[in-house]
Motif scaffolding. Structure first.
Motif, PDB file in Angstrom:
ATOM      1  N   THR A  62       0.891  -1.106  -0.136  1.00  0.00           N
ATOM      2  CA  THR A  62       0.149  -0.234  -0.082  1.00  0.00           C
ATOM      3  C   THR A  62       0.352   1.305  -0.160  1.00  0.00           C
ATOM      4  OG1 THR A  62       0.031   0.131   2.891  1.00  0.00           O
ATOM      5  CG2 THR A  62      -1.657  -1.069   1.251  1.00  0.00           C
ATOM      6  N   TYR A  63       0.474   2.489  -0.144  1.00  0.00           N
ATOM      7  CA  TYR A  63       0.344   3.864  -0.193  1.00  0.00           C
ATOM      8  C   TYR A  63       1.332   4.023   1.556  1.00  0.00           C
ATOM      9  CZ  TYR A  63       1.158   8.412  -0.908  1.00  0.00           C
ATOM     10  OH  TYR A  63       2.081  10.012  -1.303  1.00  0.00           O
ATOM     11  N   TYR A  64       0.519   3.371   2.211  1.00  0.00           N
ATOM     12  CA  TYR A  64       1.040   3.846   3.840  1.00  0.00           C
ATOM     13  C   TYR A  64       2.168   3.012   3.786  1.00  0.00           C
ATOM     14  CZ  TYR A  64       0.174   2.739   8.765  1.00  0.00           C
ATOM     15  OH  TYR A  64       0.871   3.074  10.243  1.00  0.00           O
ATOM     16  N   LEU A  65       2.358   1.890   3.534  1.00  0.00           N
ATOM     17  CA  LEU A  65       3.736   1.119   3.697  1.00  0.00           C
ATOM     18  C   LEU A  65       4.831   1.531   2.868  1.00  0.00           C
ATOM     19  CD1 LEU A  65       4.898  -1.600   4.828  1.00  0.00           C
ATOM     20  CD2 LEU A  65       5.008  -3.012   3.178  1.00  0.00           C
ATOM     21  N   LEU A  66       4.470   2.081   2.050  1.00  0.00           N
ATOM     22  CA  LEU A  66       5.491   2.419   0.899  1.00  0.00           C
ATOM     23  C   LEU A  66       6.261   3.983   1.305  1.00  0.00           C
ATOM     24  CD1 LEU A  66       5.797   0.871  -2.323  1.00  0.00           C
ATOM     25  CD2 LEU A  66       6.953   0.157  -0.834  1.00  0.00           C
ATOM     26  N   HIS A  67       5.039   4.382   1.608  1.00  0.00           N
ATOM     27  CA  HIS A  67       5.472   6.254   2.172  1.00  0.00           C
ATOM     28  C   HIS A  67       5.317   6.705   3.539  1.00  0.00           C
ATOM     29  CE1 HIS A  67       4.196  10.238   2.023  1.00  0.00           C
ATOM     30  NE2 HIS A  67       4.602  10.697   0.709  1.00  0.00           N
ATOM     31  N   ASP A  68       4.214   6.066   3.633  1.00  0.00           N
ATOM     32  CA  ASP A  68       4.103   6.902   5.294  1.00  0.00           C
ATOM     33  C   ASP A  68       4.888   6.149   6.369  1.00  0.00           C
ATOM     34  OD1 ASP A  68       2.690   8.120   4.779  1.00  0.00           O
ATOM     35  OD2 ASP A  68       0.844   7.792   5.127  1.00  0.00           O
ATOM     36  N   CYS A  69       5.621   4.372   6.217  1.00  0.00           N
ATOM     37  CA  CYS A  69       6.001   3.519   6.908  1.00  0.00           C
ATOM     38  C   CYS A  69       7.941   4.014   6.656  1.00  0.00           C
ATOM     39  CB  CYS A  69       5.697   2.227   6.912  1.00  0.00           C
ATOM     40  SG  CYS A  69       3.934   1.570   7.671  1.00  0.00           S
ATOM     41  N   PHE A  70       7.806   3.265   5.383  1.00  0.00           N
ATOM     42  CA  PHE A  70       9.254   3.679   4.863  1.00  0.00           C
ATOM     43  C   PHE A  70       9.334   4.961   4.252  1.00  0.00           C
ATOM     44  CE2 PHE A  70       8.590  -1.215   4.085  1.00  0.00           C
ATOM     45  CZ  PHE A  70      10.142  -1.235   5.131  1.00  0.00           C
ATOM     46  N   GLU A  71      10.424   5.654   4.737  1.00  0.00           N
ATOM     47  CA  GLU A  71      11.176   7.490   4.181  1.00  0.00           C
ATOM     48  C   GLU A  71      10.675   6.997   2.578  1.00  0.00           C
ATOM     49  OE1 GLU A  71      13.112   9.825   7.275  1.00  0.00           O
ATOM     50  OE2 GLU A  71      13.918   8.239   6.721  1.00  0.00           O
ATOM     51  N   PRO A  72      10.239   8.334   1.798  1.00  0.00           N
ATOM     52  CA  PRO A  72       9.840   8.220   0.611  1.00  0.00           C
ATOM     53  C   PRO A  72      11.369   8.657  -0.202  1.00  0.00           C
ATOM     54  CG  PRO A  72       8.539   9.263   1.521  1.00  0.00           C
ATOM     55  CD  PRO A  72       9.017   8.367   2.419  1.00  0.00           C
ATOM     56  N   LYS A  73      12.263   8.114   0.531  1.00  0.00           N
ATOM     57  CA  LYS A  73      13.412   8.725  -0.126  1.00  0.00           C
ATOM     58  C   LYS A  73      15.022   7.550  -0.587  1.00  0.00           C
ATOM     59  CE  LYS A  73      13.057  12.114   3.816  1.00  0.00           C
ATOM     60  NZ  LYS A  73      14.244  11.995   5.384  1.00  0.00           N
ATOM     61  N   MET A  74      16.121   8.171  -1.416  1.00  0.00           N
ATOM     62  CA  MET A  74      16.697   7.434  -2.167  1.00  0.00           C
ATOM     63  C   MET A  74      17.786   6.392  -1.194  1.00  0.00           C
ATOM     64  SD  MET A  74      18.522   9.778  -4.777  1.00  0.00           S
ATOM     65  CE  MET A  74      18.485  11.692  -4.286  1.00  0.00           C
ATOM     66  N   GLN A  75      18.341   5.086  -1.482  1.00  0.00           N
ATOM     67  CA  GLN A  75      18.729   4.253  -0.433  1.00  0.00           C
ATOM     68  C   GLN A  75      19.836   5.132  -0.559  1.00  0.00           C
ATOM     69  OE1 GLN A  75      17.419   0.926   1.196  1.00  0.00           O
ATOM     70  NE2 GLN A  75      16.123   2.776   1.764  1.00  0.00           N
ATOM     71  N   LYS A  76      20.815   5.038   0.297  1.00  0.00           N
ATOM     72  CA  LYS A  76      22.147   5.539   0.115  1.00  0.00           C
ATOM     73  C   LYS A  76      23.079   4.678  -0.789  1.00  0.00           C
ATOM     74  CE  LYS A  76      22.648   8.422   4.143  1.00  0.00           C
ATOM     75  NZ  LYS A  76      24.038   9.071   4.687  1.00  0.00           N
ATOM     76  N   SER A  77      22.734   3.438  -1.206  1.00  0.00           N
ATOM     77  CA  SER A  77      23.303   2.456  -1.632  1.00  0.00           C
ATOM     78  C   SER A  77      23.430   3.032  -3.231  1.00  0.00           C
ATOM     79  CB  SER A  77      22.540   0.810  -1.545  1.00  0.00           C
ATOM     80  OG  SER A  77      21.283   1.335  -2.697  1.00  0.00           O
ATOM     81  N   ILE A  78      22.284   3.486  -3.463  1.00  0.00           N
ATOM     82  CA  ILE A  78      23.033   4.767  -4.920  1.00  0.00           C
ATOM     83  C   ILE A  78      23.733   5.848  -5.453  1.00  0.00           C
ATOM     84  CG2 ILE A  78      21.026   3.354  -5.480  1.00  0.00           C
ATOM     85  CD1 ILE A  78      19.338   5.998  -5.680  1.00  0.00           C
ATOM     86  N   ALA A  79      23.674   6.307  -3.450  1.00  0.00           N
ATOM     87  CA  ALA A  79      24.621   7.842  -3.926  1.00  0.00           C
ATOM     88  C   ALA A  79      25.712   7.604  -5.034  1.00  0.00           C
ATOM     89  CB  ALA A  79      24.993   7.721  -2.666  1.00  0.00           C
TER      90      ALA A  79
END
Length: 655
Positions: A340-357
């Motif tokens: 759900t949007y809640y899981l991906l946006h409200d639980c996990f932070e909708p920000k880049m993972q540092k692994s792709i920096a």
């Protein structure tokens, strides 16, 4: 390598409780007296107590009752496949198949355990004391099964009498109060804590740490039976806190520990590393899978969970070279659920993972190119980068279909539209990455494996952060961010993408697709963690809140959060006392435990199985008919009602 050995016992004395006719007399007492009073026979009986975990983990059946009907997952449509248990629609009835399967599996466990407990004191070549550790496994498994039964169905049948003892099954069924269930669950688990060894020779068997963890979970779950803030609620929360912190604070004594984050790997990353799967410091109780000889129920037919959470690669990503039946990403045509949007946006932070920096191309696709999260758990739980299985030239027709700028300099030649293959044969893969895949040099030596170290082979990119549409329009890959594959505007009941060709795209759940143990595009031979140590840290934190002393639980919450980041980011993950609320703990449990088949219990325990909670924006949009008068328990299976003489008196839980 050690493994859990399954022995299939066919004596009628241990038939599954209520799964067959209940008016038959048992004529096998002589056989069982011979079999179960010997050491070898009793050992086989204990083995049988574990057998039915097979139906609960690693297959479809356990997912719906344990994880669905919650805030974290949705399906493709209101009345689609599995809409009954996922959305509480009218198809959820006493005849719902997975309900019957889970009921049978749990009561079979209870039946075997009842028999094992009955014969503990009846040995001919063993004594009750000498067999205490083995009998404690039956106590643990009975407590485990009864926990699931009372949470799924409420005050149903609490049966403690073995068929071998009674000689026949009762034709009548009687309900027992939920408090009686918990009295027995807690009693069994206390005995298990006392009598079980710290470690076992065979993986998958109950140990002291597993019993302590389950006891802490049972104590906290029981708080839902009482008013918030009542003396009983506080007392059981305190008991949960005490047993959880005893396990955590003395972890080395009980043969467990959190992995320590390093500058290159978080503790969470190490917990899900295939090299640690068969001997994991954080796994307290597992379903052990024999990856060497396939000595499992149904042999190699294991580890199918991930396919039900898989993005439909064949519908869109296949046009960019990603294999719809690849070994790494699994069998996509069985997709049932998506986050759900809640899981991906409200639980996990909708920000880049540092692994792709360090990947300028991927960073350049982000709308906010400086916004990174220190939390590694999204990347450890989901595929959002899919690699091409064949060298592919993206056609201009597909460029236009997926909103690409066909006149862009970046895409104006066939060469620049080429996505290279990431495949290697099993033998080649094993040479490149020794021991990376258990089967790369054995069973599937000739199979092709998708590699993830070939940057130019990236075919599809579905992160949980927002992408810049101008940048994605000039990129040859299929790139859709969270605002592309979700439509959260008013009137979009299904949250589905407004643009047709971005539908059916989302991050795919990968916790149970451990690539080291991939066997086929459908099966995975990894051990399946049922209870993990981080769960117990969060139990301690929640118990502290429930008993009214939240400050006592803050460090346990922060330990889990630091564990999810690189050591260099640990301090950035810490939260303050303001975060010690049930709603924050639920979000933390979502980040940590999503898909691990505890979520329905979490919502039930925290009194969030309500229409008001489940119909919030971003959660499962198809839960529109939740009825608190019945949907906090599951329907009683019709096959059970057909077996008893008083089905009307017993009832169906309102269905």
């Amino acid at each position: 390598m050690k493994k859990l050995k399954y022995i299939f016992i066919t004596l009628t004395a241990t038939c599954c409780l209520f799964s067959c006719s209940l008016d038959e007399t048992n004529y096998s007492n002589i056989d069982t007296e011979v079999a179960y009073t010997s050491t070898d026979g009793y050992s086989g009986l204990i083995n049988a107590c574990y057998e039915n975990l097979y139906y609960l983990y690693g297959k479809l059946d356990g997912i719906g009752p344990m994880e669905m009907g919650t805030d974290l997952w949705k399906i493709g449509s209101r009345d689609g496949s599995h809409g009954d248990i996922t959305n509480y629609n009218s198809n959820l009835t006493p005849s719902t198949g997975v309900i019957e399967t889970v009921w049978d599996a749990l009561y079979c466990i209870v039946g075997y355990c009842n028999t094992a407990i009955y014969y503990q004191s009846r040995g001919t070549d063993f004594t009750s004391e000498s067999i205490a550790a083995s009998a404690a496994e039956a106590r643990f498994m009975r407590g485990f099964a009864l926990f699931h039964i009372v949470e799924q169905w409420g005050n149903v049948v609490l049966d403690t009498v073995s068929f071998a003892q009674s000689g026949k099954a009762s034709e009548m069924a009687y309900r027992s109060p939920e408090s009686d269930f918990y009295d027995l669950i807690i009693s069994d688990l206390k005995i298990a804590v006392n009598d079980l060894p710290v470690s076992q020779a065979d993986r998958g068997r109950a140990t002291k740490k597993a019993a302590m963890a389950m006891l802490a979970k049972a104590y906290l779950q029981r708080t839902r039976l009482y008013d918030e803030g009542s003396a009983e609620c506080i007392a059981y929360a305190d008991s949960a806190y005490q047993i959880a912190t005893e396990l955590i604070d003395n972890a080395s004594t009980y043969d467990c520990a959190l992995y320590s984050s390093t500058a290159s790997e978080s503790g969470d990353t190490q917990a899900w590393d295939g090299d640690n799967n068969k001997d994991n410091d954080e796994f307290l109780f597992v379903e052990a899978i024999d990856h060497v000889n396939g000595y499992n129920p149904e042999g190699w037919n294991r580890g199918r969970t991930s396919q039900y959470y898989m993005m439909s690669i064949g519908s869109q990503a296949q046009n960019f070279g990603v294999a719809s039946d690849g070994l790494r990403y699994g069998r996509a045509n069985a997709t049932v659920w998506s986050p759900t949007y809640y899981l991906l946006h409200d639980c996990f932070e909708p920000k880049m993972q540092k692994s792709i920096a360090d990947n300028d191309e991927l960073v350049g696709l982000a709308l906010n190119q400086t916004d990174f999260t220190p939390d590694t758990r999204f990347e450890n739980a989901f595929y959002y980068k899919y690699y091409a299985a064949t060298t592919t030239y993206v056609t201009k027709a597909n460029l236009a279909r997926y909103k690409k700028d066909t006149l862009a300099t970046e895409l104006n030649s066939v060469t620049k539209r080429r996505i290279r293959s990431s495949l290697a044969t099993g033998t080649e893969y094993n040479q490149l990455f020794p021991s990376a895949n258990y089967y790369a040099s054995t069973t599937n030596a000739s199979a092709n494996y998708e590699r993830e170290d070939v940057d130019d082979a990236l075919g599809c990119f579905t992160p949980n952060w927002e992408l810049d549409t101008l940048a994605t329009a000039k990129n040859k890959r299929l790139c859709v961010g969270i605002t592309d594959y979700f439509n959260m505007e008013a009137g979009s009941l299904g949250q589905e993408a407004s643009y047709t060709y971005f539908r059916n795209l989302f991050p795919s759940f990968k916790k149970y697709r451990n690539f080291k143990y991939v066997y086929t595009n459908q099966y995975d031979m990894m051990d399946i963690p049922i209870i993990r140590l981080t769960d117990i840290y969060l139990i301690a934190a929640e118990a502290a809140i429930t008993k009214g002393t939240p400050s006592e639980g803050l460090e346990y919450l922060n330990a889990v959060r630091r564990h999810a980041a690189l050591s260099t980011d640990a301090s950035a993950m810490e939260v303050t006392a303001d975060s010690m609320t049930i709603d924050y703990i639920l979000k933390e449990r979502a980040r940590e435990l999503c898909g691990e088949q505890w979520r329905w219990y979490d919502l039930k325990r925290t009194r969030r199985l309500t229409e008001e909670y489940l119909t919030q924006d971003g959660m499962n949009p198809y839960i529109t008919t939740f009825d608190a008068s019945k949907h906090t328990v599951r329907p009683i299976p019709q096959e059970f009602l057909d077996c008893i003489a008083n089905p009307d008196e017993f009832g169906t839980n309102g269905y």
